[in-house]
Design a protein around this motif. Structure first.
Motif, PDB file in Angstrom:
ATOM      1  N   VAL A  55       0.865  -1.178   0.000  1.00 28.09           N
ATOM      2  CA  VAL A  55       0.000   0.000   0.000  1.00 28.09           C
ATOM      3  C   VAL A  55       0.906   1.234   0.000  1.00 28.09           C
ATOM      4  O   VAL A  55       1.663   1.457   0.941  1.00 28.09           O
ATOM      5  CB  VAL A  55      -0.916   0.040   1.239  1.00 28.09           C
ATOM      6  N   ASP A  56       0.825   1.996  -1.086  1.00 26.66           N
ATOM      7  CA  ASP A  56       1.659   3.182  -1.278  1.00 26.66           C
ATOM      8  C   ASP A  56       1.037   4.371  -0.559  1.00 26.66           C
ATOM      9  O   ASP A  56      -0.188   4.416  -0.374  1.00 26.66           O
ATOM     10  CB  ASP A  56       1.743   3.473  -2.785  1.00 26.66           C
ATOM     11  N   ASP A  57       1.860   5.332  -0.171  1.00 31.43           N
ATOM     12  CA  ASP A  57       1.385   6.577   0.438  1.00 31.43           C
ATOM     13  C   ASP A  57       0.454   6.304   1.619  1.00 31.43           C
ATOM     14  O   ASP A  57      -0.539   7.011   1.831  1.00 31.43           O
ATOM     15  CB  ASP A  57       0.639   7.448  -0.594  1.00 31.43           C
ATOM     16  N   PHE A  58       0.777   5.267   2.392  1.00 32.15           N
ATOM     17  CA  PHE A  58      -0.115   4.851   3.468  1.00 32.15           C
ATOM     18  C   PHE A  58      -0.307   5.961   4.501  1.00 32.15           C
ATOM     19  O   PHE A  58       0.658   6.593   4.928  1.00 32.15           O
ATOM     20  CB  PHE A  58       0.410   3.590   4.165  1.00 32.15           C
ATOM     21  N   ALA A  96       9.545   3.167   5.175  1.00 31.49           N
ATOM     22  CA  ALA A  96       9.330   4.613   5.225  1.00 31.49           C
ATOM     23  C   ALA A  96       9.821   5.239   3.919  1.00 31.49           C
ATOM     24  O   ALA A  96      10.912   4.937   3.456  1.00 31.49           O
ATOM     25  CB  ALA A  96      10.092   5.211   6.405  1.00 31.49           C
ATOM     26  N   GLU A  97       8.996   6.112   3.350  1.00 29.45           N
ATOM     27  CA  GLU A  97       9.335   6.774   2.083  1.00 29.45           C
ATOM     28  C   GLU A  97       9.828   8.190   2.318  1.00 29.45           C
ATOM     29  O   GLU A  97       9.462   8.827   3.306  1.00 29.45           O
ATOM     30  CB  GLU A  97       8.071   6.928   1.234  1.00 29.45           C
ATOM     31  N   GLY A  98      10.625   8.697   1.407  1.00 27.14           N
ATOM     32  CA  GLY A  98      11.026  10.105   1.451  1.00 27.14           C
ATOM     33  C   GLY A  98      12.024  10.430   2.542  1.00 27.14           C
ATOM     34  O   GLY A  98      12.044  11.536   3.075  1.00 27.14           O
TER      35      GLY A  98
HETATM   36 MG    MG Z   1       4.595   6.846  -2.351  1.00 29.04          MG
END
Ligand code: MG
Ligand code: C2E
Ligand code: MG
Ligand code: MG
Length: 281
Positions: free
Chosen positions: A178-181, A235-237
């Motif tokens: 699940v992206d951008d959760f 964790a993204e970004g």
């Molecule tokens: Mg994303």
């Protein structure tokens, strides 16, 4: 209808692109030819295991370098591709290319590297998605668990449609992320209804960890939630050392972001991360 939706979005694109002088009609006609003119390319961003510093996986991010228009950001052309239906052939190309790359790296580096591809909502709900993915996995002879698809919370709102598709993909052995959760509108109940393997904490929470106690609390909670449900959490970004430290302290398994590496051309990803086994940091 799709046509009306396209019209409704027209104003948005037109005003958005005045700065570059490119209108939506021009953009669409060029995007239509992008595949055959071989203007699309996958870039690869490393996903780091925070315990071992190894790179077990990459996210594939689409890049379009148009011969006539120059470099166009996915933030501009992906929504247009969605509205025009071009996302289907483009998305199919991405899936095929990612499977090809998995096979290539397995041969070249004798290394099993997982690749995550983004699947947009319209692409997800197309009739042939499961077939397309199944076909690509067979064609390139890859282990299906090395392919991960990233979907957003939005597509899961239509549970009646989404559950059977995800279950069929799960049965093929594909990983589901699940992206951008944390940014969508879905309720937590879908975490138990859907066969989800990976939660990707949206980058908006990571940016302010240092200053914003609420973000820190949300991140910690998502990590606990994912772990207790047996999911991998990434964790993204991630851009700064202090964010890495925070995530390590919070027992976050993986991270992705400019701190570790930007999305890279395949040769560069290979050189820096595939043919060597560990990060330099
Ligand atoms: Mg994303
Ligand atoms: P996403 O899937 O959430 O991808 C993460 C975006 O954040 C990427 O932007 C990536 O380059 C950027 N990013 C990574 N690390 C950092 C960081 O440390 N700091 C900051 N500020 N940004 C970071 P990109 O490549 O421009 O892609 C934007 C969006 O376009 C993606 O968001 C995804 O939704 C969509 N997209 C990209 N490739 C594809 C594709 O092949 N198919 C589909 N359907 N959508 C795609
Ligand atoms: Mg993504
Ligand atoms: Mg995004």
């Amino acid at each position: 209808s799709v046509k009306e939706k396209g019209k409704a979005h027209y104003q948005f694109y037109r005003s958005d692109m005045q700065s570059t002088g490119i209108n939506v009609i021009t953009l669409e006609s060029h995007l239509r030819k992008a595949i055959e003119r071989e203007e699309l390319e996958l870039y690869f961003q490393p996903q780091v295991n925070l315990l071992t510093n190894e790179i077990p996986s990459f996210e594939a991010l689409l890049r379009w370098n148009s011969a006539d228009l120059g470099f166009i950001s996915p933030a501009e052309f992906i929504p247009l591709a969605e509205d025009t239906g071009l996302i289907i052939p483009i998305g199919n190309w991405v899936i095929d290319r990612a499977c090809w790359q998995i096979r290539e790296w397995a041969k070249k580096a004798k290394k099993e590297v997982r690749i995550a591809v983004n699947i947009s909502p319209k692409q997800f709900l197309q009739l042939d998605l499961v077939k397309t993915i199944h076909h690509a996995v067979e064609k390139h002879g890859i282990d299906p668990s090395l392919l991960e698809i990233e979907i957003t919370e939005g597509v899961m709102q239509d549970t009646k449609e989404a559950i059977p598709i995800l279950n069929r993909l799960k049965n093929l052995g594909i990983k589901i992320a699940v992206d951008d959760f944390g940014t969508g509108y879905s309720s937590l109940s879908y975490l138990k209804q859907f066969p989800i393997d990976v939660l990707k904490i949206d980058q908006s929470f990571i940016g302010d960890i240092k200053y914003n106690g609420k973000d820190a609390a949300i991140i910690t909670t998502i990590i606990h939630l994912g772990k207790s449900l047996g999911m991998e959490v990434i964790a993204e970004g991630v851009e700064e050392q202090n964010q890495v430290e925070f995530l390590k302290d919070a027992d976050c398994e993986k991270a992705q972001g400019f701190f570790f590496g930007k999305p890279l051309k395949v040769e560069e990803a290979e050189e820096r991360f595939i043919l060597r086994s560990k990060t330099s940091s």
